[in-house]
Design a protein around this motif. Structure first.
Motif, mmCIF file in Angstrom:
data_model
loop_
_atom_site.group_PDB
_atom_site.id
_atom_site.type_symbol
_atom_site.label_atom_id
_atom_site.label_comp_id
_atom_site.label_asym_id
_atom_site.label_seq_id
_atom_site.Cartn_x
_atom_site.Cartn_y
_atom_site.Cartn_z
ATOM 1 N N GLU A 29 0.833 -1.199 0.000
ATOM 2 C CA GLU A 29 0.000 0.000 0.000
ATOM 3 C C GLU A 29 0.870 1.252 0.000
ATOM 4 O OE1 GLU A 29 -2.917 1.086 3.272
ATOM 5 O OE2 GLU A 29 -3.993 -0.390 2.035
ATOM 6 N N PHE A 30 1.922 1.178 0.804
ATOM 7 C CA PHE A 30 2.823 2.317 0.912
ATOM 8 C C PHE A 30 3.477 2.630 -0.428
ATOM 9 C CE2 PHE A 30 7.180 3.866 1.666
ATOM 10 C CZ PHE A 30 6.870 5.083 2.268
ATOM 11 N N ILE A 31 3.976 1.541 -1.065
ATOM 12 C CA ILE A 31 4.655 1.737 -2.354
ATOM 13 C C ILE A 31 3.690 2.290 -3.393
ATOM 14 C CG2 ILE A 31 5.758 0.510 -4.276
ATOM 15 C CD1 ILE A 31 6.999 -1.337 -2.124
ATOM 16 N N THR A 32 2.455 1.762 -3.376
ATOM 17 C CA THR A 32 1.454 2.263 -4.322
ATOM 18 C C THR A 32 1.223 3.748 -4.122
ATOM 19 O OG1 THR A 32 0.413 0.118 -4.089
ATOM 20 C CG2 THR A 32 -0.849 1.819 -5.236
ATOM 21 N N ARG A 33 1.053 4.118 -2.840
ATOM 22 C CA ARG A 33 0.778 5.531 -2.558
ATOM 23 C C ARG A 33 1.928 6.428 -2.992
ATOM 24 N NH1 ARG A 33 -2.254 5.581 3.272
ATOM 25 N NH2 ARG A 33 -4.149 4.529 2.541
ATOM 26 N N VAL A 34 3.120 5.974 -2.702
ATOM 27 C CA VAL A 34 4.287 6.767 -3.083
ATOM 28 C C VAL A 34 4.338 6.927 -4.603
ATOM 29 C CG1 VAL A 34 6.816 6.778 -3.197
ATOM 30 C CG2 VAL A 34 5.652 6.240 -1.045
ATOM 31 N N SER A 35 4.125 5.802 -5.325
ATOM 32 C CA SER A 35 4.183 5.853 -6.789
ATOM 33 C C SER A 35 3.147 6.826 -7.335
ATOM 34 C CB SER A 35 3.933 4.476 -7.393
ATOM 35 O OG SER A 35 4.766 3.550 -6.762
ATOM 36 N N LEU A 36 1.915 6.683 -6.810
ATOM 37 C CA LEU A 36 0.849 7.552 -7.316
ATOM 38 C C LEU A 36 1.154 9.016 -7.018
ATOM 39 C CD1 LEU A 36 -2.420 5.543 -6.578
ATOM 40 C CD2 LEU A 36 -1.282 5.937 -8.769
ATOM 41 N N SER A 37 1.724 9.256 -5.818
ATOM 42 C CA SER A 37 2.049 10.634 -5.461
ATOM 43 C C SER A 37 3.101 11.197 -6.402
ATOM 44 C CB SER A 37 2.569 10.718 -4.022
ATOM 45 O OG SER A 37 1.660 10.095 -3.156
ATOM 46 N N ILE A 38 4.131 10.381 -6.676
ATOM 47 C CA ILE A 38 5.179 10.847 -7.592
ATOM 48 C C ILE A 38 4.576 11.135 -8.960
ATOM 49 C CG2 ILE A 38 7.260 10.136 -8.853
ATOM 50 C CD1 ILE A 38 8.054 8.592 -6.292
ATOM 51 N N ALA A 39 3.700 10.228 -9.412
ATOM 52 C CA ALA A 39 3.051 10.434 -10.715
ATOM 53 C C ALA A 39 2.245 11.724 -10.712
ATOM 54 C CB ALA A 39 2.159 9.245 -11.049
ATOM 55 N N ALA A 40 1.478 11.928 -9.627
ATOM 56 C CA ALA A 40 0.612 13.102 -9.560
ATOM 57 C C ALA A 40 1.432 14.380 -9.554
ATOM 58 C CB ALA A 40 -0.267 13.035 -8.316
ATOM 59 N N ILE A 41 2.508 14.374 -8.768
ATOM 60 C CA ILE A 41 3.339 15.584 -8.674
ATOM 61 C C ILE A 41 3.995 15.888 -10.014
ATOM 62 C CG2 ILE A 41 5.427 16.550 -7.633
ATOM 63 C CD1 ILE A 41 4.580 14.908 -5.071
ATOM 64 N N SER A 42 4.554 14.832 -10.637
ATOM 65 C CA SER A 42 5.239 15.093 -11.911
ATOM 66 C C SER A 42 4.248 15.550 -12.965
ATOM 67 C CB SER A 42 6.001 13.852 -12.383
ATOM 68 O OG SER A 42 5.138 12.739 -12.397
ATOM 69 N N ALA A 43 3.027 14.966 -12.956
ATOM 70 C CA ALA A 43 2.009 15.392 -13.925
ATOM 71 C C ALA A 43 1.625 16.848 -13.671
ATOM 72 C CB ALA A 43 0.780 14.493 -13.833
ATOM 73 N N ALA A 44 1.490 17.210 -12.398
ATOM 74 C CA ALA A 44 1.099 18.571 -12.053
ATOM 75 C C ALA A 44 2.150 19.572 -12.502
ATOM 76 C CB ALA A 44 0.857 18.682 -10.554
ATOM 77 N N VAL A 45 3.401 19.214 -12.274
ATOM 78 C CA VAL A 45 4.483 20.123 -12.682
ATOM 79 C C VAL A 45 4.494 20.289 -14.196
ATOM 80 C CG1 VAL A 45 6.980 20.430 -12.781
ATOM 81 C CG2 VAL A 45 5.898 19.630 -10.668
ATOM 82 N N MET A 46 4.304 19.153 -14.883
ATOM 83 C CA MET A 46 4.306 19.209 -16.334
ATOM 84 C C MET A 46 3.115 20.021 -16.854
ATOM 85 S SD MET A 46 4.510 16.021 -18.949
ATOM 86 C CE MET A 46 2.738 15.919 -18.959
ATOM 87 N N ALA A 47 2.008 19.991 -16.114
ATOM 88 C CA ALA A 47 0.799 20.691 -16.563
ATOM 89 C C ALA A 47 0.964 22.199 -16.510
ATOM 90 C CB ALA A 47 -0.390 20.264 -15.717
ATOM 91 N N VAL A 48 1.900 22.692 -15.685
ATOM 92 C CA VAL A 48 2.038 24.138 -15.526
ATOM 93 C C VAL A 48 2.284 24.852 -16.859
ATOM 94 C CG1 VAL A 48 3.427 25.965 -14.478
ATOM 95 C CG2 VAL A 48 2.689 24.021 -13.109
ATOM 96 N N PRO A 49 3.315 24.450 -17.606
ATOM 97 C CA PRO A 49 3.514 25.150 -18.888
ATOM 98 C C PRO A 49 2.403 24.905 -19.895
ATOM 99 C CG PRO A 49 5.072 23.341 -18.639
ATOM 100 C CD PRO A 49 4.387 23.494 -17.325
ATOM 101 N N VAL A 50 1.754 23.727 -19.803
ATOM 102 C CA VAL A 50 0.656 23.433 -20.728
ATOM 103 C C VAL A 50 -0.501 24.395 -20.481
ATOM 104 C CG1 VAL A 50 -1.043 21.710 -21.428
ATOM 105 C CG2 VAL A 50 1.300 21.013 -20.946
ATOM 106 N N VAL A 51 -0.888 24.507 -19.214
ATOM 107 C CA VAL A 51 -1.988 25.412 -18.867
ATOM 108 C C VAL A 51 -1.579 26.849 -19.153
ATOM 109 C CG1 VAL A 51 -3.423 26.269 -16.984
ATOM 110 C CG2 VAL A 51 -2.943 23.837 -17.175
ATOM 111 N N ALA A 52 -0.303 27.155 -18.909
ATOM 112 C CA ALA A 52 0.173 28.512 -19.168
ATOM 113 C C ALA A 52 0.008 28.868 -20.635
ATOM 114 C CB ALA A 52 1.638 28.646 -18.753
ATOM 115 N N ALA A 53 0.298 27.900 -21.525
ATOM 116 C CA ALA A 53 0.129 28.167 -22.955
ATOM 117 C C ALA A 53 -1.324 28.459 -23.273
ATOM 118 C CB ALA A 53 0.622 26.976 -23.776
ATOM 119 N N LEU A 54 -2.197 27.761 -22.581
ATOM 120 C CA LEU A 54 -3.637 27.909 -22.831
ATOM 121 C C LEU A 54 -4.149 29.275 -22.370
ATOM 122 C CD1 LEU A 54 -5.803 26.003 -24.011
ATOM 123 C CD2 LEU A 54 -6.430 25.446 -21.663
#
Lengths: 178, 469
Positions: free
Chosen positions: A24-49
């Motif tokens: 459970e711990f590993i799953t949560r960590v993985s999902l959190s890393i995925a969410a954070i990296s996606a969020a960071v990547m979304a910044v310039p995308v949304v900025a372009a919009l």
């Protein structure tokens, strides 16, 4: 025998729980890393919009002609560079305005955009009226509404006279709000 | 040899899993009757496919840059091999898709197919309707001629009416202060990437739901939809009466869509794409922006609405329409489906159709616009009724009538615009004095000419008009 089994069972349970906890711990960590990296990547995308909202509104004074070119009582079409006149905009770097030399020697620069839906109004010299081709909007020479659907008078640009040169201040495309 | 290919196919199909994936879709049971009423949905899908294919082809020739887009359109229209045909097919494909979406929606409403359990079919369909309209509008902007540029200004103005955030929305649409370098690239991205992506997703959902809930059977008066028993009933119904989708239903879809495609090709061949207007510029103001036919509805609405409520209606109208459309399956998701037993719903459909079609017809004529190209009135034309008037009054009057802009809106003996009343026989209705009052004060949609005409001109014009009997 019994006790051994019990111990084994207990050990196995503990191991399972630990595994579940770890999975459970590993799953949560993985999902959190995925969410954070996606969020960071979304910044310039949304900025372009939403880029147009992030840019600052700049204005410039643009010279549109010499004072002698506009006899008193006339209304003439003038062109000027927009505030954000990038080269790659091609013909769309420039906007137009109706410049009127009023009887009291002042100048008024009307936007060409009808306040109804933005279509370009044309000055009918002989009739002394601004007329819109789209839905029948008409304005008097002073920009007040004469007929048709426009909710407001024609918007104006700021005008100043600098060394006999007439200058107007760029402004965003006039948008009618409620 | 034949055996070899058969074996090859079996190997490929086993490893790739094509049949396993598609067989249930191809064979899925559909109600046997009324299969012709189901062709509109598949035709819409087919039109979308046509649009994707021709759109991709156009993207090989089009340059999405504010500087060169217009030139690339000239290239497509006048030089590229079959370029104009491609543009025409894309245009009539859009027209057909919009018509098919409309017909599909009306037919779904008439047969109340949106009722339990197909509420989400309807809702995903409403989304697809909105996307389709948006595609139609942005497509028109991509021509990037003066019409396209000024249509974007009109769109920004409409967005500007949204309370509080209107100005920001308009700015977002234009990509800055005014139309400029960033406007076209944004429209291009909406039209080619963003909205099509949503359309693909929603078509996927829409089709999955058709498959999941099954195609709805033709309604029968007295056979009510009850959410408690419907699924079981539908299952039994299919077991008893159904036919497999392929080929019993599918051949009709194929035939109908093919007929539409043939019509599109005929239109493209005989009528061609809408002509390009002037090059894109905010400084060429002698242009009369008018939308393509499927947007003319809104064009007409904005001209004819009472001016006082218009600004508010511009926001509330579309919002309310969309909310009502979304609510339809929740307002009544059970009970009677037969149109015969839903007279008020049918009355509503007829009202909407009459409303839409009359606005379309009116919009194509747009009689409210001043006619700047009106031929100047001549003495010879004005003369027939003008017995007894002095020559100078008539000849001066004819000039004033044209010069002062009267003729842009008023007709005398077929010369002039149609925005205002026909004045061919105005002498029978109004005395000279009444005419003077009318001209000085204006009223309705007429400007007050009191401050514009000299007293002498005013008298001449009124005397001239009073001779028109």
């Amino acid at each position: 025998m019994n006790t051994n089994d019990d111990i084994e069972l207990k050990l196995k349970q503990e191991a399972d729980e630990a595994n579940i906890g770890r999975a459970e711990f590993i799953t949560r960590v993985s999902l959190s890393i995925a969410a954070i990296s996606a969020a960071v990547m979304a910044v310039p995308v949304v900025a372009a919009l939403v880029a147009p909202l992030l840019e600052r509104n700049r204005t410039f004074w643009r010279t549109v002609g010499h004072i002698d070119d506009f006899p008193v009582g006339t209304t003439r079409l003038v062109n000027f560079d927009n505030a954000d006149a990038e080269q790659y905009a091609g013909m769309l770097t420039r906007s137009a305005a109706w410049l009127r030399h009023n009887e009291d020697q002042t100048f008024t620069a009307f936007a060409v955009n009808c306040t109804h839906l933005g279509c370009p109004v044309r000055w009918e010299e002989k009739a002394q009226l601004f007329m819109c081709p789209c839905h029948g909007g008409v304005y008097y020479k002073d920009g007040t509404v004469a007929a048709g659907p426009p909710p407001k008078r024609l918007p104006e640009y700021k005008v100043r006279i600098n060394n006999q040169e007439i200058q107007l201040e760029t402004a965003p495309l006039p948008i009618t709000n409620i | 040899m034949k055996r070899f290919f058969k074996r090859l196919w079996h190997w490929f199909d086993d490893r790739a899993g094509i049949s396993v994936l598609l067989k249930p879709l191809i064979d899925h049971p559909v109600p046997p009757r009324g299969l012709w009423t189901y062709v509109f949905g598949s035709a819409t899908l087919f039109m979308f496919t046509v649009q994707v294919v021709t759109g991709v082809a156009l993207s090989l020739l089009y340059q999405p840059s504010s500087t060169t887009a217009y030139h690339s359109l000239e290239f497509i229209t006048y030089q590229a091999k079959f370029g104009n045909a491609l543009r025409s097919i894309h245009f009539y494909g859009a027209s057909a898709m919009i018509i098919m979406v409309g017909v599909h929606m009306i037919q779904t409403y008439i047969t109340a197919s949106y009722k339990y359990p197909r509420e989400m079919n309807w809702i995903s369909g409403v989304f697809l309707l909105i996307f389709t309209i948006f595609m139609g509008f942005t497509g028109q902007l991509l021509r990037w001629d003066s019409n396209g540029v000024w249509s974007s200004v009109v769109a920004a103005q409409q967005l500007g009416r949204v309370p509080f955030i209107g100005t920001y929305l308009a700015r977002l649409l234009l990509g800055g202060d005014t139309i400029g370098g960033q406007s076209l690239t944004r429209f291009f991205s909406y039209h080619v990437f963003i909205v099509p992506a949503f359309i693909f997703i929603f078509i996927g959902l829409h089709l999955w739901l058709v498959f999941r809930h099954g195609i709805s059977e033709l309604p029968k008066a007295g056979r009510l939809v009850d959410p408690k028993t419907y699924r079981k009933w539908y299952e039994d119904f299919l077991k008893k009466y159904s036919v497999p989708f392929w080929p019993h239903a599918a051949w009709r879809d194929v035939l109908f869509s093919s007929i539409i495609v043939i019509l599109i090709i005929l239109f493209a061949w005989l009528k061609g794409a809408p002509p390009l207007t002037d090059s894109p510029s905010l400084t060429s103001i002698h242009t009369s922006p008018a939308p393509d036919w499927y947007m003319v509805l809104f064009f007409a609405l904005f001209a004819l609405m009472p001016h006082k409520v218009e600004s508010i209606a511009m926001t509330i109208g579309p919002l309310l329409t969309v909310i009502i459309l979304f609510c339809i399956p929740f307002l009544s998701n059970r009970g009677e489906r037969s149109p015969i037993r839903r007279p008020w719903a049918m009355f509503g459909v007829i009202c909407v159709l009459v409303f839409v079609i009359s606005l379309l017809l009116l919009g194509l004529k747009h009689p409210w616009s001043a006619d700047f190209d009106a031929k100047p009135l001549t003495v010879a034309v004005a003369r027939p009724g003008g017995i007894g008037a002095t020559d100078s009054t008539v000849s001066r009057g004819v000039q004033l009538f044209y010069n002062k802009g009267c003729e842009y809106c008023h007709t005398i003996n077929t010369y002039g615009g149609k925005a205002g009343p026909d004045l061919s026989t105005v002498g029978n209705r109004l005395t000279t004095q009444a005419l003077v009052i009318r001209i000085v004060n204006g009223g309705g949609n007429m400007p007050a000419y009191g401050g514009i005409l000299s007293t002498k001109d005013l008298q001449t014009l009124a005397s001239f008009l009073s001779t028109q009997k």
